[in-house]
Design an enzyme around this catalytic site. Structure first.
Site, PDB file in Angstrom:
ATOM      1  N   ARG A   1     -22.642  -0.592 -50.339  1.00 56.99           N
ATOM      2  CA  ARG A   1     -22.798   0.369 -49.250  1.00 56.99           C
ATOM      3  C   ARG A   1     -21.603   0.367 -48.302  1.00 56.99           C
ATOM      4  NH1 ARG A   1     -27.655  -1.613 -50.797  1.00 56.99           N
ATOM      5  NH2 ARG A   1     -29.352  -0.099 -51.008  1.00 56.99           N
TER       6      ARG A   1
ATOM      7  N   HIS B   1     -22.511   3.122 -53.766  1.00 55.47           N
ATOM      8  CA  HIS B   1     -22.043   3.141 -55.163  1.00 55.47           C
ATOM      9  C   HIS B   1     -21.211   4.376 -55.521  1.00 55.47           C
ATOM     10  CE1 HIS B   1     -24.106  -0.502 -55.898  1.00 55.47           C
ATOM     11  NE2 HIS B   1     -25.276  -0.033 -56.304  1.00 55.47           N
TER      12      HIS B   1
ATOM     13  N   HIS C   1     -23.305  -2.328 -63.431  1.00 61.30           N
ATOM     14  CA  HIS C   1     -24.625  -2.431 -62.812  1.00 61.30           C
ATOM     15  C   HIS C   1     -25.721  -2.629 -63.872  1.00 61.30           C
ATOM     16  CE1 HIS C   1     -27.738  -1.694 -59.803  1.00 61.30           C
ATOM     17  NE2 HIS C   1     -26.810  -1.569 -58.873  1.00 61.30           N
ATOM     18  N   SER C   2     -25.461  -3.450 -64.879  1.00 64.70           N
ATOM     19  CA  SER C   2     -26.483  -3.717 -65.886  1.00 64.70           C
ATOM     20  C   SER C   2     -27.640  -4.516 -65.294  1.00 64.70           C
ATOM     21  CB  SER C   2     -25.890  -4.486 -67.065  1.00 64.70           C
ATOM     22  OG  SER C   2     -25.089  -3.643 -67.865  1.00 64.70           O
ATOM     23  N   TYR C   3     -28.845  -4.172 -65.743  1.00 62.08           N
ATOM     24  CA  TYR C   3     -30.054  -4.911 -65.391  1.00 62.08           C
ATOM     25  C   TYR C   3     -30.412  -5.790 -66.589  1.00 62.08           C
ATOM     26  CZ  TYR C   3     -31.138  -1.619 -61.528  1.00 62.08           C
ATOM     27  OH  TYR C   3     -31.123  -0.845 -60.382  1.00 62.08           O
TER      28      TYR C   3
ATOM     29  N   ASP D   1     -31.143  -8.809 -52.752  1.00 64.97           N
ATOM     30  CA  ASP D   1     -30.207  -7.687 -52.926  1.00 64.97           C
ATOM     31  C   ASP D   1     -28.939  -8.057 -52.157  1.00 64.97           C
ATOM     32  OD1 ASP D   1     -29.069  -5.314 -53.632  1.00 64.97           O
ATOM     33  OD2 ASP D   1     -30.529  -4.023 -52.618  1.00 64.97           O
TER      34      ASP D   1
ATOM     35  N   GLU E   1     -23.919  -8.267 -60.123  1.00 62.03           N
ATOM     36  CA  GLU E   1     -22.797  -7.345 -59.909  1.00 62.03           C
ATOM     37  C   GLU E   1     -21.604  -8.101 -59.330  1.00 62.03           C
ATOM     38  OE1 GLU E   1     -24.398  -3.948 -57.548  1.00 62.03           O
ATOM     39  OE2 GLU E   1     -26.318  -4.928 -57.987  1.00 62.03           O
TER      40      GLU E   1
END
Length: 348
Positions: A80, A105, A179-181, A252, A313
């Site tokens: 952000r 992003h 940004h893979s989960y 986060d 990340e």
């Protein structure tokens, strides 16, 4: 080793292509040219069973409709930026507001929503897909023409290497990440609450209610943020720490790494036996535990829910332009932006 190529549908009249890199051990990584999105990583468990360990979709329409950045490269600036504006060399720049009046992003049409140019490279011990894109001056409000290449390389050591290089013709801001989960249970059989994470990190960034850094570095000591000796993700969900509650009962947060390229991030799932080791040259990793994942859609047949995946990340610090004591994410004309992160898959 080989690379397979197939159609992944169409978006706004543009053909989307999927590239599957396969190594000699049978591990596979599939990525599409829309957003450089990693759609699948097929990795073995302790019994040698290959299953997908990332969240993704089987159609490009689902990515366009639902995706919370699943598998994508995000930029020009990951994270952000407060107020969606910043000042650089005496000039004020206004960015796209896409997150509670802030910028997230890269904006409304960030790198995750672009169709990239691609080329493939095949060698005896590694295969690569190289994505390239020219982000033009004033795109989403950013100054400068920024020319970027993202290379995904799969090796025979079951390692996925993600490298970024770029340059600009004007001073600009750059902070990109993947940004893979991840969910090491395989095929989303379980959530990630019992995944164990080990992080070489003594400090994390305090966030405000908009999840923007306040500028304060907090110690992990005696908190659920202390992953130095390994702990389960569920500890943060059950924690009464104000920062865990702020992040929707989870994480986060950017963690400052105390070491680089030395097994600084290790994620384990005891039941499957899978281990993911992440090594990077970046100064931080944002741990996001999917605590905001809602929306009434499914991920390959599994209804989306909180804690279905987690992100690691690797990047610079969010909102660094507004905090003089943060390491800078400013890239000047003539300078080269370079970054490398390696994801190595093994078993316990």
């Amino acid at each position: 080793m080989k690379i397979l190529q197939e159609s992944f549908g169409e978006l706004n009249g543009q053909a989307i292509t999927a590239y599957t890199m396969v190594n000699d051990q049978g591990m596979e990584v599939t990525a599409i040219d829309y957003g450089c999105i990693i759609t699948k990583i097929m990795a073995p468990d302790r019994n040698g069973t290959f299953e997908n360990v990332v969240l993704g979709f089987d159609t490009v329409d689902e990515y366009a409709l639902h995706s919370p950045y699943f598998g994508a490269v995000v930029g020009r600036f990951a994270g952000r930026i407060a107020g969606a504006e910043f000042e650089l060399e005496g000039k004020k720049y206004l960015l796209a507001k896409n997150n509670n009046g802030n910028h997230l992003h890269g904006g409304l049409q960030g790198f995750d929503k672009i169709v990239w140019a691609t080329e493939t490279v095949q060698k005896a011990d590694a295969v690569s897909v190289v994505f390239s894109y020219l982000s033009k001056d004033e795109e989403e409000g950013y100054p400068g023409n920024f020319d970027i290449k993202v290379t995904y390389t799969l090796t025979n050591d079951n390692e996925l290497q993600v490298s970024y290089t770029g340059e600009t013709d004007q001073t600009t801001l750059v902070n990109v990440t993947n940004h893979s989960y991840f969910n090491l249970s395989g095929e989303l059989k379980r959530d990630i609450l019992n995944h164990q994470l080990t992080l070489k990190s003594d400090q994390f960034l305090e966030l405000d209610p908009d999840l923007i850094p306040t500028g304060e570095f907090l110690s992990v000591e005696n908190t659920a943020f202390d992953f130095r000796n390994g702990r389960k993700i569920i500890d943060g969900v059950q924690s009464e720490h104000p920062q865990n509650i702020l992040a929707g009962k989870g994480f986060d947060h950017p963690f400052l790494l105390t070491e680089n390229q030395s097994g600084e991030i290790i994620l384990e799932d005891e039941e499957s036996g899978r281990v993911l080791t992440v090594e990077t040259d970046q100064l931080a990793v944002v741990l996001y535990t999917g605590s905001q994942m809602t929306g009434g859609y499914s991920v390959r047949g599994v209804p989306v829910r909180r804690y279905l995946g987690l992100c690691l990340e690797t990047q610079g610090l969010p909102d660094s332009i507004h905090h003089a004591h943060f390491p800078s994410s400013i890239l000047k004309k003539g300078e080269q932006f370079e970054s490398m992160t390696k994801y190595r898959f093994g078993v316990l």
